[in-house]
Design a protein around this motif. Structure first.
Motif, PDB file in Angstrom:
ATOM      1  N   VAL A 189       0.813  -1.219   0.000  1.00  0.00           N
ATOM      2  CA  VAL A 189       0.000   0.000   0.000  1.00  0.00           C
ATOM      3  C   VAL A 189       0.847   1.270   0.000  1.00  0.00           C
ATOM      4  O   VAL A 189       0.464   2.274  -0.581  1.00  0.00           O
ATOM      5  N   PHE A 199       5.261   0.198  -2.443  1.00  0.00           N
ATOM      6  CA  PHE A 199       5.204  -0.092  -3.876  1.00  0.00           C
ATOM      7  C   PHE A 199       4.784   1.142  -4.694  1.00  0.00           C
ATOM      8  O   PHE A 199       5.456   1.469  -5.685  1.00  0.00           O
ATOM      9  N   PRO A 200       3.709   1.857  -4.305  1.00  0.00           N
ATOM     10  CA  PRO A 200       3.356   3.046  -5.096  1.00  0.00           C
ATOM     11  C   PRO A 200       4.477   4.083  -5.169  1.00  0.00           C
ATOM     12  O   PRO A 200       4.708   4.685  -6.219  1.00  0.00           O
ATOM     13  N   TYR A 256       7.143   2.693  -7.473  1.00  0.00           N
ATOM     14  CA  TYR A 256       6.680   2.706  -8.865  1.00  0.00           C
ATOM     15  C   TYR A 256       6.681   4.141  -9.417  1.00  0.00           C
ATOM     16  O   TYR A 256       7.074   4.381 -10.561  1.00  0.00           O
ATOM     17  N   THR A 257       6.255   5.087  -8.577  1.00  0.00           N
ATOM     18  CA  THR A 257       6.278   6.493  -8.998  1.00  0.00           C
ATOM     19  C   THR A 257       7.712   6.921  -9.304  1.00  0.00           C
ATOM     20  O   THR A 257       7.965   7.611 -10.299  1.00  0.00           O
ATOM     21  N   TYR A 276       2.904  11.290 -17.452  1.00  0.00           N
ATOM     22  CA  TYR A 276       3.051  10.653 -16.140  1.00  0.00           C
ATOM     23  C   TYR A 276       4.505  10.654 -15.659  1.00  0.00           C
ATOM     24  O   TYR A 276       4.763  10.704 -14.469  1.00  0.00           O
ATOM     25  N   SER A 287       5.271  12.379 -12.242  1.00  0.00           N
ATOM     26  CA  SER A 287       5.884  11.573 -11.185  1.00  0.00           C
ATOM     27  C   SER A 287       7.127  12.270 -10.647  1.00  0.00           C
ATOM     28  O   SER A 287       7.371  12.275  -9.436  1.00  0.00           O
TER      29      SER A 287
END
Lengths: 295, 422
Positions: free
Chosen positions: A22, A25-26, A29-30, A265, A269
């Motif tokens: 939660v 990982f985000p 990944y960002t 993106y 990011s």
């Protein structure tokens, strides 16, 4: 022995999995996307492009960015000071001896917290601030004054946003303040009264030092929530189809307006990571301040 | 004991969390690779065979159920194909996420034409000319064909269009003004503290576009060049600003709509989507052509052409079914049904031969206006222009900032944002 050493890790594993899935990982990944050219033109077949997005994101930090940072600091300071002062006096009132219907008042004061933020912000916008039908202008008209446009002028809009934020955030501060006040031993006050201490003396010299260590964490938490506040400023002044003309961009709304609408993106990011770093730096500074205070 | 119980509970919690990641049966891949071949070619064997399962075509939409239901009904007679319209909230975002995933994406979607460029650039759309010849568009309004063409390729079967209309309350306004100057005079003499002659969402790009385009200006041209700094754009803003002082300063959708619906404003410029509520409120509604500007040109609003676009995976996996559905959508009956049931203006010119459609005042006004509308740009760069232009309009109209300076700054900002898209 091994079992004993492994047991805490085993118990913590589910939580670690949740944290990784939660939160970590985000972020990871960002970070990865920020090094790629993922945009409308390379949506599914994107490739890494090094630090290009960061160069572009740093260019975004133009003449408009510094005022947004300063405005965010002002926004955070004004909100926190007002919240702490109002919550303190409300909590004192709620803890005054002999107060009737205490639970009812507490429930009513919690009400804004129970409402979804999106709904309450739009209700404020239409129900209170609307120039034609809003309660505030209707009240002014009844009193013989002309109506005010609460959201088109930057100063008015800033004050209006502070009011809505107070309305939303005060319940949390109030609960914390109320709990902190209840933790103080009443005998201290009795002694102070016997020594002839008045209202201000009792609270400045007794209540405030007593609640300080308890309130430090909630105030710090609220400070970060206020710093990264997005929805109030955006929905009241910048919503698509409802831009009011006020310029009260905070760091987050500024970055959103500059980067996120581009559908790029990779670039968005990179901008997010820069804001993330800014918040981490502020967080570290605050934590070291708290440590120095022994909290 | 407690230790084991907490372990079991923790494991269950993780399992429950991960269960959400699993595919539901409805989302799982079609076990049949494609049954189109079965439809196209009858089996050679003389043995009796089970009739082939119809191919399902799923069409996402974000529209009202009346329109979706009517389209589904119109496509219910296509042999060998079952068409299912599914409502999908936040559809444009969902398509960005799953548009190339056959397991999660629909086969087609119904949406306004202005996102065609974004999805085509992303690589999830298939040109429909693979399935339908250019001749099939002979009866379609040229404006709708242009709107749904991106980089020379046709990406949509246009079905109906929407645009802004001049609406007036017949109880408060005898006849609609023929010119904008006439409207301004009416506003000057008739606006009071609690009633307005004319209200509009004066500071949004979509609603200011009729004034800008009437003056010969543009927000973004087909070469992806912003036009916020052009003289025509600035002239339009200066002229339009005269009208804004006689309107509510916030110019928001809710304010404007409520004032007009409650009879506190005599006229407005709004979309056909307002009509059902206005009729329900018992308003004596009149709809007229747009008033003309001092240069003799009418206000020229944007048009949004609603059509069906095909996703690449469906074009590859179900070509025959896709072709059959697209051909079905080109029939004038679809437009006639939508006009009669949902009050939508068809883009198929043959639909206007239907007596019921010809008797619909609003739809006939829209057909006439179609000659002067400007399709919203469908290129990806338009995505950034809405925000930049809205900010510019709000600064000038609501905050009184200088037109020239603000327009030049907005033009620079638009160029910067477009560059940032790459």
């Amino acid at each position: 022995m091994l079992k004993r050493r492994l047991a805490p890790w085993l118990y913590s594993t589910p939580l670690f999995i949740i944290i990784v899935a939660v939160i970590l990982f985000p972020i990871a990944y960002t970070l990865y996307i920020s090094f790629t050219n993922m945009n409308v033109y390379h949506w599914f077949e994107f490739e890494t492009i090094g630090l290009e997005n960061y160069k572009k994101a740093l260019l975004m930090l133009d003449s408009g960015f510094l005022p947004a940072v300063l405005r965010t600091i002002l926004w955070t300071a004004v909100n926190i000071v007002l919240q702490v002062i109002i919550a303190f006096f409300l909590a004192l009132g709620l803890n005054s001896p002999g107060l009737k219907a205490r639970t009812f008042y507490k429930t009513m004061l919690m009400f804004p917290w129970a409402m979804p933020a999106y709904v309450s912000i739009l209700l404020w916008r239409m129900g209170m601030f609307n120039t034609e039908f809003g309660f505030l202008n209707k009240l002014l008209e009844m009193l013989g004054f002309s109506g005010i446009n609460y959201l088109s002028n930057s100063t008015n809009a800033f004050i209006s946003c502070v009011v809505v934020n107070l309305w939303q955030a005060l319940p949390f501060m109030l609960i914390m303040m109320d709990s902190a006040l209840q933790s103080i031993d009443k005998s201290y006050y009795e002694s102070a009264l016997l020594d002839g201490a008045g209202f201000w003396k009792r609270h400045l010299n007794l209540t405030l030092p007593a609640i300080r260590p308890i309130m430090a964490a909630p105030i710090l938490m609220t400070t970060f929530l206020t710093f990264k506040q997005f929805d109030i400023v955006y929905l009241l002044t910048m919503q698509r189809g409802g831009v009011t003309g006020a310029n009260i961009n905070t760091v987050l709304t500024y970055v959103y307006d500059k980067a996120f609408i581009t559908n790029n993106y990779g670039y968005s990011s990179a901008a997010s990571i820069l804001v993330f770093v800014l918040i981490i730096i502020l967080s570290s500074l605050s934590r070291s301040t708290l440590k120095q205070e022994g909290v | 004991m407690k230790k084991y119980l907490s372990l079991i509970l923790a494991a269950l919690m993780v399992l429950a969390l991960l269960t959400g990641c699993a595919n539901t049966p409805a989302e799982s891949a079609d076990p049949e690779p494609s049954s189109t071949a079965t439809i196209a070619e009858p089996p050679e064997s003389a043995e009796p065979v089970e009739p082939a399962e119809p191919v399902e075509i799923v069409i996402w939409h974000e529209n009202n159920e009346t329109i979706a239901g009517t389209i589904q009904e119109q496509l219910s007679d296509i042999p060998g194909v079952t068409v299912k319209l599914e409502r999908k909230e936040q559809m444009s975002d969902a398509l960005k996420m799953v548009g190339n995933d056959p397991e999660a994406a629909p086969d087609m979607y119904l949406f306004a034409h202005d996102k065609i460029g974004v999805y085509a650039a992303m690589g999830i759309l298939a040109p429909i000319t693979e399935f339908v010849s250019a001749d099939a568009f002979a009866d379609i309004m040229p404006m709708a064909v242009d709107a749904t063409t991106y980089k020379g390729e046709q990406y949509s079967i246009p079905i109906y269009f929407e645009t802004l209309l001049f609406m007036y309350n017949k109880a408060l306004m005898d006849a609609p003004p023929a010119t904008t100057d006439e409207l301004l005079e009416l506003m000057k003499s008739g606006t009071t503290a609690d009633s307005y002659v004319f209200v509009e969402q004066h500071s949004t790009s979509y609603n200011s576009a009729p004034w800008i385009q009437g003056f010969g200006g543009y927000i973004l041209n087909s070469d992806a060049a912003p036009g916020l700094g052009t003289q025509e754009f600035q002239d339009a803003l200066a002229y339009h600003k005269q009208f804004i002082q006689y309107q509510p300063s916030d110019g928001e959708y809710n304010t404007v709509t409520t004032l007009f619906t409650e009879g506190k404003a005599a006229s407005t410029i709004g979309g056909p989507w307002l009509v059902p509520d206005l009729n329900a409120a018992g308003l004596d509604l009149g709809i007229s052509a747009m008033p003309t500007l001092p240069n003799g040109e009418p206000l020229k609003p944007f048009s949004g052409v609603q059509g069906i676009q095909v996703l690449k995976h469906a074009a590859a996996d179900k070509p025959d079914a896709v072709k059959a559905v697209l051909e079905g959508l080109l029939r004038p009956e679809v437009g006639i049904a939508l006009a009669n049931i949902a009050n939508s203006a068809p883009v198929n010119l043959k639909a206007y031969d239907d007596p019921d459609v010809a008797a619909n005042e609003m739809i006939m006004v829209m057909r006439d206006i179609a000659a002067n509308v400007v399709p919203m740009p469908n290129i990806p760069e338009m995505d950034v222009m809405w925000t930049v232009t809205d900010n510019l309009l709000a600064a000038v109209n609501k905050n009184g900032e200088d037109i020239k300076t603000t327009c030049e700054a907005a033009q620079a900002e638009a160029l910067e944002q477009i560059a940032a898209m790459q």
